[in-house]
Design a protein around this motif. Structure first.
Motif, short mmCIF file in Angstrom:
data_model
loop_
_atom_site.label_atom_id
_atom_site.label_comp_id
_atom_site.label_asym_id
_atom_site.label_seq_id
_atom_site.Cartn_x
_atom_site.Cartn_y
_atom_site.Cartn_z
N LEU A 59 0.82 -1.21 0.00
CA LEU A 59 0.00 0.00 0.00
C LEU A 59 0.85 1.26 0.00
N GLY A 60 1.90 1.26 0.78
CA GLY A 60 2.74 2.44 0.86
C GLY A 60 3.51 2.73 -0.41
N ALA A 61 3.92 1.69 -1.10
CA ALA A 61 4.71 1.87 -2.33
C ALA A 61 3.87 2.40 -3.48
N ASP A 62 2.54 2.16 -3.43
CA ASP A 62 1.65 2.63 -4.50
C ASP A 62 2.18 2.15 -5.85
N ALA A 63 2.42 0.84 -5.94
CA ALA A 63 3.08 0.28 -7.12
C ALA A 63 2.12 -0.38 -8.10
N ARG A 67 -5.80 -3.57 -2.95
CA ARG A 67 -5.73 -4.26 -1.66
C ARG A 67 -6.60 -3.54 -0.64
N ALA A 68 -6.57 -2.20 -0.67
CA ALA A 68 -7.39 -1.43 0.26
C ALA A 68 -8.87 -1.64 0.00
N ARG A 69 -9.26 -1.80 -1.27
CA ARG A 69 -10.67 -2.05 -1.59
C ARG A 69 -11.14 -3.35 -0.93
N TYR A 118 0.54 -5.29 4.84
CA TYR A 118 0.61 -4.56 3.58
C TYR A 118 1.00 -3.08 3.72
N ASP A 119 1.16 -2.62 4.96
CA ASP A 119 1.67 -1.27 5.20
C ASP A 119 2.57 -1.31 6.44
N PRO A 120 3.59 -2.16 6.41
CA PRO A 120 4.39 -2.42 7.61
C PRO A 120 5.10 -1.19 8.17
N ASP A 121 5.44 -0.24 7.32
CA ASP A 121 6.12 0.96 7.78
C ASP A 121 5.16 2.13 8.01
N GLY A 122 3.88 1.87 7.79
CA GLY A 122 2.88 2.90 8.05
C GLY A 122 2.87 4.05 7.06
N VAL A 123 3.50 3.87 5.91
CA VAL A 123 3.56 4.96 4.92
C VAL A 123 2.16 5.32 4.43
#
Length: 469
Positions: A231-235, A336-338, A403-408
């Motif tokens: 999620l954070g990478a927005d890839a 993934r967020a959906r 899916y957002d381990p670093d909280g970005v």
């Protein structure tokens, strides 16, 4: 002089558009037209975000046609009447358009074909919406529609594809025919519309879509299979809005995909798009009821406060709230967020999936009827491609950590949690009073407490689904 009408709908491009190529090939001059049908701009499923994207795409298409010596003619009203009048005025003997598959599109096209045939005008329907041209080539051994994605995908990969159509170099249009104005967004938004345009929504149009595609092919495709859920990478590709409006061709994308795990994973996502159009073609009733009959009497809660908290991104679960705020900010949401917010609405909150389907259509630039419906039924465990309910009952805290381990992602869309340390970011209510003070985020004051307890909600959801079987 032979004249044909090229009727644009959700195929707003000049590259690889079989409908346009066929019209140009068959005629001396063509009339490229887009009709602002009242149902298209005023219907229940319309949204300011999609209307804005549509208008930008029309401006881009008009510019592309004008560079080729043509134009895009804009008309408003019922398609069958407007096309008939345009054919009479220009002497057109054919109307070309691209096949579409939703119940609304099929009803509209049947009316158009019948009305034009009464005038002696031929209609020519071309492929171009999906990767495959003919739905009927994919079926079970008994000739029935396939209801599960994996066997569909196995056949889909081997269906022969058409060759991409060439973009016309020059276009001749009738003289002295008024092109009409592309209306402003303010003119098309309903007077009772309370939603606003997302401030960071993607720009519409074929040019923007091709630019985005080029960037994805160069920098995002190779590792897509590894990064697309980050999620954070927005890839992800972020091409869905351009595919929905037909600013990009699926076939043209397929042609440029190289070998490799990343391209293969992305190609599989394109297959999901075709799959849900295939499903809505064979099972149009899905728009109004659950595909699985055993769940058509599933009990849903009726809690408007919980629904509003979900819509506003104020559930107290950071990953859910980040996703819902992304939706309002960008008119788009990571895939993934959906899934996470869909599971949370239907399983944790026990609210009808149709609320989610409608809310997404109000905000998404890529609000495709077939895909939106298919995805919501999938995550609610009531649609095609069935799986045990527990497999699609996601723990929002675990999903955030995975899916957002670093909280970005969370910090990007939920700024009140920006100073919360990684340890508590997925579950900030676990912070002590002292830790809340240090982070500048007091739970219940700066950020809401969880609206439900996931562990309790999970048990309730499993029991609820079990009672309906």
């Amino acid at each position: 002089m032979r004249t044909a009408i090229a009727w644009f709908r959700n195929d707003l491009r000049v590259h690889d558009l079989p409908m346009l190529a066929a019209a140009v090939h068959a005629s001396d001059r063509i009339v490229p037209v887009f009709i602002l049908d009242n149902g298209l701009v005023e219907g229940a499923g319309t949204s300011p975000n999609r209307t804005r994207f549509l208008l930008e795409s029309l401006h881009d298409l008009r510019a592309a046609l004008r560079r080729r010596g043509g134009d895009l003619f804009i008309r408003s009203g019922n398609p069958e009447k407007e096309l008939g009048a345009l054919a009479k005025k220009t002497g057109a003997s054919e109307v070309h358009f691209t096949a579409d598959y939703t119940p609304f599109a099929r009803r509209r096209d049947q009316k158009v074909v019948a009305a034009l045939h009464k005038q002696g005008i031929q209609t020519v329907i071309s492929p171009g919406r999906l990767a495959i041209d003919d739905m009927s080539v994919i079926s079970t051994s008994g000739g029935q529609p396939i209801k599960v994605f994996t066997p569909f995908f196995k056949q889909w990969q081997h269906v022969p594809r058409r060759r991409p159509a060439k973009s016309p170099r020059s276009i001749t249009v009738p003289d002295s025919l008024s092109p009409g104005d592309i209306p402003t967004l303010e003119k098309l938004i309903r007077s009772d519309e309370t939603l606003t345009v997302s401030p960071k929504a993607a720009k519409g149009g074929e040019h923007a879509g091709r630019t985005r595609l080029k960037r994805f092919l160069e920098s995002g495709l190779t590792d897509y299979h590894k990064d697309n859920n980050d999620l954070g990478a927005d890839a992800t590709s972020r091409l869905s809005s351009y595919l929905h409006f037909g600013c990009l061709s699926v076939r043209e994308i397929e042609k440029v995909l190289p070998a490799g795990d990343g391209p293969a994973a992305f190609h599989r996502q394109l297959a999901w798009r075709d799959f849900y159009h295939y499903i809505i073609w064979y099972f149009p009733g899905n728009l109004h009821q659950e595909f699985q009959e055993r769940y058509r009497h599933l009990s849903w809660h009726n809690d408007t406060q919980l629904l509003q908290a979900w819509k506003d991104g104020k559930t107290g679960y950071p990953i859910v709230d980040a996703a819902m705020r992304q939706l309002q900010t960008e008119g788009w949401m990571h895939n993934r967020a959906r899934l996470i917010v869909g599971s949370f609405l239907t399983k944790d909150l026990g609210l009808d999936w149709r609320h989610g389907e409608a809310h997404f259509l109000q905000w998404l630039c890529d609000g495709d009827i077939a895909n939106n419906n298919g995805n919501w039924q999938w995550i609610a465990s009531v649609g095609v491609d069935p799986a045990p309910v527990f497999r699609r009952l996601y723990n929002p805290s675990s999903q955030a950590k995975t899916y957002d381990p670093d909280g970005v992602y969370i910090r990007r869309y939920v700024p009140e949690l920006a100073e919360v340390c990684d340890k508590y970011l997925a579950e900030p209510w676990r912070m002590s009073a002292e830790e809340q003070g240090k982070s500048g985020c007091v739970i219940g004051q700066d950020y809401p407490r969880p609206v439900i307890d996931h562990a309790v909600a999970r048990k309730v959801a499993l029991e609820r689904y079990h009672r309906s079987t």
